[in-house]
Design a protein around this motif. Structure first.
Motif, PDB file in Angstrom:
ATOM      1  N   ALA A  27       4.397   1.747  23.617  1.00 39.14           N
ATOM      2  CA  ALA A  27       3.468   2.724  23.050  1.00 39.14           C
ATOM      3  C   ALA A  27       2.135   2.680  23.791  1.00 39.14           C
ATOM      4  CB  ALA A  27       3.257   2.434  21.563  1.00 39.14           C
ATOM      5  N   LYS A  28       1.516   3.843  23.977  1.00 38.41           N
ATOM      6  CA  LYS A  28       0.192   3.924  24.596  1.00 38.41           C
ATOM      7  C   LYS A  28      -0.894   3.475  23.629  1.00 38.41           C
ATOM      8  CE  LYS A  28       0.825   8.091  27.414  1.00 38.41           C
ATOM      9  NZ  LYS A  28       0.272   9.446  27.619  1.00 38.41           N
ATOM     10  N   TYR A  29      -0.615   3.535  22.337  1.00 37.78           N
ATOM     11  CA  TYR A  29      -1.616   3.276  21.310  1.00 37.78           C
ATOM     12  C   TYR A  29      -1.117   2.211  20.342  1.00 37.78           C
ATOM     13  CZ  TYR A  29      -2.602   7.903  23.119  1.00 37.78           C
ATOM     14  OH  TYR A  29      -2.823   8.960  23.964  1.00 37.78           O
ATOM     15  N   LEU A  30      -2.052   1.575  19.670  1.00 39.33           N
ATOM     16  CA  LEU A  30      -1.672   0.636  18.631  1.00 39.33           C
ATOM     17  C   LEU A  30      -0.989   1.390  17.506  1.00 39.33           C
ATOM     18  CD1 LEU A  30      -4.918  -1.533  18.478  1.00 39.33           C
ATOM     19  CD2 LEU A  30      -2.752  -2.097  19.582  1.00 39.33           C
ATOM     20  N   CYS A  31      -0.084   0.723  16.832  1.00 44.40           N
ATOM     21  CA  CYS A  31       0.678   1.357  15.763  1.00 44.40           C
ATOM     22  C   CYS A  31      -0.220   1.602  14.552  1.00 44.40           C
ATOM     23  CB  CYS A  31       1.841   0.447  15.378  1.00 44.40           C
ATOM     24  SG  CYS A  31       2.981   1.231  14.249  1.00 44.40           S
ATOM     25  N   GLY A  32      -0.031   2.757  13.957  1.00 45.90           N
ATOM     26  CA  GLY A  32      -0.773   3.112  12.755  1.00 45.90           C
ATOM     27  C   GLY A  32       0.166   3.243  11.575  1.00 45.90           C
ATOM     28  N   CYS A  33      -0.421   3.397  10.421  1.00 49.86           N
ATOM     29  CA  CYS A  33       0.361   3.564   9.200  1.00 49.86           C
ATOM     30  C   CYS A  33       0.289   5.013   8.759  1.00 49.86           C
ATOM     31  CB  CYS A  33      -0.169   2.648   8.108  1.00 49.86           C
ATOM     32  SG  CYS A  33       0.760   2.762   6.570  1.00 49.86           S
ATOM     33  N   GLY A  34       1.430   5.660   8.779  1.00 50.25           N
ATOM     34  CA  GLY A  34       1.504   7.029   8.294  1.00 50.25           C
ATOM     35  C   GLY A  34       1.747   7.026   6.791  1.00 50.25           C
ATOM     36  N   GLY A  35       2.018   8.163   6.258  1.00 48.51           N
ATOM     37  CA  GLY A  35       2.290   8.257   4.830  1.00 48.51           C
ATOM     38  C   GLY A  35       3.475   7.413   4.398  1.00 48.51           C
ATOM     39  N   HIS A  36       3.393   6.829   3.225  1.00 44.85           N
ATOM     40  CA  HIS A  36       4.472   6.048   2.629  1.00 44.85           C
ATOM     41  C   HIS A  36       4.881   4.843   3.458  1.00 44.85           C
ATOM     42  CE1 HIS A  36       4.758   9.274  -0.271  1.00 44.85           C
ATOM     43  NE2 HIS A  36       4.923  10.140   0.723  1.00 44.85           N
ATOM     44  N   GLY A  37       3.940   4.256   4.185  1.00 38.83           N
ATOM     45  CA  GLY A  37       4.224   3.038   4.940  1.00 38.83           C
ATOM     46  C   GLY A  37       5.109   3.230   6.149  1.00 38.83           C
ATOM     47  N   MET A  42       0.154   7.299  17.592  1.00 41.33           N
ATOM     48  CA  MET A  42      -0.605   8.440  18.072  1.00 41.33           C
ATOM     49  C   MET A  42      -2.067   8.026  18.187  1.00 41.33           C
ATOM     50  SD  MET A  42      -0.078  10.843  14.689  1.00 41.33           S
ATOM     51  CE  MET A  42      -0.872  12.219  15.427  1.00 41.33           C
ATOM     52  N   PRO A  43      -2.848   8.713  19.029  1.00 40.93           N
ATOM     53  CA  PRO A  43      -4.209   8.256  19.300  1.00 40.93           C
ATOM     54  C   PRO A  43      -5.140   8.277  18.099  1.00 40.93           C
ATOM     55  CG  PRO A  43      -3.814  10.390  20.327  1.00 40.93           C
ATOM     56  CD  PRO A  43      -2.497   9.891  19.807  1.00 40.93           C
ATOM     57  N   VAL A  44      -4.880   9.094  17.109  1.00 41.56           N
ATOM     58  CA  VAL A  44      -5.790   9.212  15.975  1.00 41.56           C
ATOM     59  C   VAL A  44      -5.267   8.547  14.704  1.00 41.56           C
ATOM     60  CG1 VAL A  44      -6.873  11.310  16.860  1.00 41.56           C
ATOM     61  CG2 VAL A  44      -4.853  11.474  15.381  1.00 41.56           C
ATOM     62  N   ALA A  45      -4.174   7.828  14.799  1.00 39.90           N
ATOM     63  CA  ALA A  45      -3.607   7.176  13.610  1.00 39.90           C
ATOM     64  C   ALA A  45      -4.499   6.025  13.153  1.00 39.90           C
ATOM     65  CB  ALA A  45      -2.212   6.643  13.930  1.00 39.90           C
ATOM     66  N   PRO A  46      -4.718   5.905  11.852  1.00 36.04           N
ATOM     67  CA  PRO A  46      -5.475   4.746  11.366  1.00 36.04           C
ATOM     68  C   PRO A  46      -4.681   3.475  11.645  1.00 36.04           C
ATOM     69  CG  PRO A  46      -4.529   5.983   9.531  1.00 36.04           C
ATOM     70  CD  PRO A  46      -4.255   6.771  10.780  1.00 36.04           C
ATOM     71  N   LEU A  47      -5.352   2.452  12.168  1.00 38.53           N
ATOM     72  CA  LEU A  47      -4.653   1.215  12.490  1.00 38.53           C
ATOM     73  C   LEU A  47      -4.032   0.596  11.245  1.00 38.53           C
ATOM     74  CD1 LEU A  47      -7.080  -0.478  15.011  1.00 38.53           C
ATOM     75  CD2 LEU A  47      -5.048   0.889  15.466  1.00 38.53           C
ATOM     76  N   TRP A  48      -2.882  -0.012  11.431  1.00 36.07           N
ATOM     77  CA  TRP A  48      -2.168  -0.666  10.334  1.00 36.07           C
ATOM     78  C   TRP A  48      -2.447  -2.150  10.462  1.00 36.07           C
ATOM     79  CZ3 TRP A  48       3.663   0.584   9.306  1.00 36.07           C
ATOM     80  CH2 TRP A  48       4.013   0.188   8.009  1.00 36.07           C
ATOM     81  N   THR A  49      -3.278  -2.672   9.595  1.00 34.99           N
ATOM     82  CA  THR A  49      -3.757  -4.041   9.758  1.00 34.99           C
ATOM     83  C   THR A  49      -3.333  -5.002   8.664  1.00 34.99           C
ATOM     84  OG1 THR A  49      -5.830  -3.463   8.662  1.00 34.99           O
ATOM     85  CG2 THR A  49      -5.784  -3.315  11.073  1.00 34.99           C
ATOM     86  N   LEU A  50      -3.013  -4.552   7.483  1.00 39.87           N
ATOM     87  CA  LEU A  50      -2.719  -5.461   6.374  1.00 39.87           C
ATOM     88  C   LEU A  50      -1.214  -5.626   6.173  1.00 39.87           C
ATOM     89  CD1 LEU A  50      -5.479  -4.287   3.892  1.00 39.87           C
ATOM     90  CD2 LEU A  50      -5.515  -6.248   5.436  1.00 39.87           C
ATOM     91  N   ALA A  57       7.714  -5.972  11.979  1.00 42.29           N
ATOM     92  CA  ALA A  57       9.020  -5.879  12.643  1.00 42.29           C
ATOM     93  C   ALA A  57       9.932  -4.907  11.907  1.00 42.29           C
ATOM     94  CB  ALA A  57       9.666  -7.257  12.742  1.00 42.29           C
ATOM     95  N   SER A  58       9.918  -4.957  10.587  1.00 44.53           N
ATOM     96  CA  SER A  58      10.746  -4.059   9.785  1.00 44.53           C
ATOM     97  C   SER A  58      10.307  -2.607   9.949  1.00 44.53           C
ATOM     98  CB  SER A  58      10.667  -4.476   8.315  1.00 44.53           C
ATOM     99  OG  SER A  58      11.403  -3.593   7.511  1.00 44.53           O
ATOM    100  N   ALA A  59       8.992  -2.359   9.961  1.00 43.53           N
ATOM    101  CA  ALA A  59       8.476  -0.997  10.138  1.00 43.53           C
ATOM    102  C   ALA A  59       8.865  -0.444  11.504  1.00 43.53           C
ATOM    103  CB  ALA A  59       6.959  -0.987   9.956  1.00 43.53           C
ATOM    104  N   CYS A  60       8.831  -1.292  12.520  1.00 43.28           N
ATOM    105  CA  CYS A  60       9.244  -0.856  13.862  1.00 43.28           C
ATOM    106  C   CYS A  60      10.730  -0.527  13.896  1.00 43.28           C
ATOM    107  CB  CYS A  60       8.922  -1.940  14.892  1.00 43.28           C
ATOM    108  SG  CYS A  60       7.185  -2.060  15.301  1.00 43.28           S
ATOM    109  N   ARG A  61      11.547  -1.412  13.324  1.00 45.64           N
ATOM    110  CA  ARG A  61      12.998  -1.176  13.303  1.00 45.64           C
ATOM    111  C   ARG A  61      13.337   0.122  12.580  1.00 45.64           C
ATOM    112  NH1 ARG A  61      13.189  -6.607  12.368  1.00 45.64           N
ATOM    113  NH2 ARG A  61      13.458  -6.295  10.137  1.00 45.64           N
ATOM    114  N   ALA A  62      12.616   0.409  11.503  1.00 47.88           N
ATOM    115  CA  ALA A  62      12.873   1.629  10.730  1.00 47.88           C
ATOM    116  C   ALA A  62      12.638   2.884  11.564  1.00 47.88           C
ATOM    117  CB  ALA A  62      11.987   1.650   9.481  1.00 47.88           C
ATOM    118  N   ARG A  63      11.822   2.784  12.610  1.00 48.63           N
ATOM    119  CA  ARG A  63      11.553   3.914  13.489  1.00 48.63           C
ATOM    120  C   ARG A  63      12.372   3.850  14.781  1.00 48.63           C
ATOM    121  NH1 ARG A  63       7.684   7.701  11.843  1.00 48.63           N
ATOM    122  NH2 ARG A  63       8.633   8.652  13.654  1.00 48.63           N
ATOM    123  N   GLY A  64      13.266   2.851  14.885  1.00 47.86           N
ATOM    124  CA  GLY A  64      14.088   2.719  16.080  1.00 47.86           C
ATOM    125  C   GLY A  64      13.404   1.989  17.213  1.00 47.86           C
TER     126      GLY A  64
END
Length: 110
Positions: A27-37, A42-50, A57-64
């Motif tokens: 990814a070009k950008y740090l992973c963010g948290c979209g709706g519903h976890g 994307m460049p404007v996504a709020p960073l997912w920090t908590l 790892a589970s969130a990444c796997r869920a997106r392939g």
């Protein structure tokens, strides 16, 4: 859905210790948290920090996708060093490698 414009292809790299790191996408950008976890890249996504390692790892796997490995990080750094454009002297090994924004010591891109 993955937006390919937000990912880069990293070529197969042979590290200095002889480890062969196969080509991969990063990814070009740090992973963010979209709706519903849901993980989003994307460049404007709020960073997912908590979240912890296992949640990430589970969130990444869920997106392939998968979390980047230490070897893949080394492959990126090694590939950067193999490009003359990334050296202050204009040739591999000449001068210093540009570091970009680093620990608050550089306030603008180099």
């Amino acid at each position: 859905m993955t937006n390919d414009q937000h990912f880069l292809d990293v070529p197969r790299i042979m590290l200095l210790d002889g480890t062969d790191v196969p080509a991969f996408r990063v990814a070009k950008y740090l992973c963010g948290c979209g709706g519903h976890g849901v993980a989003i890249v994307m460049p404007v996504a709020p960073l997912w920090t908590l979240l912890n390692y296992f949640e990430a790892a589970s969130a990444c796997r869920a997106r392939g996708h998968a979390l980047i490995s230490a070897r893949q990080c080394l492959a990126i750094a090694h590939d950067i060093c193999l490009q003359s454009v990334n050296w202050s002297g204009g040739a591999i090994g000449m001068g210093k490698v540009f570091l970009g924004l680093h620990k608050g010591s550089i306030v603008t891109p180099q």
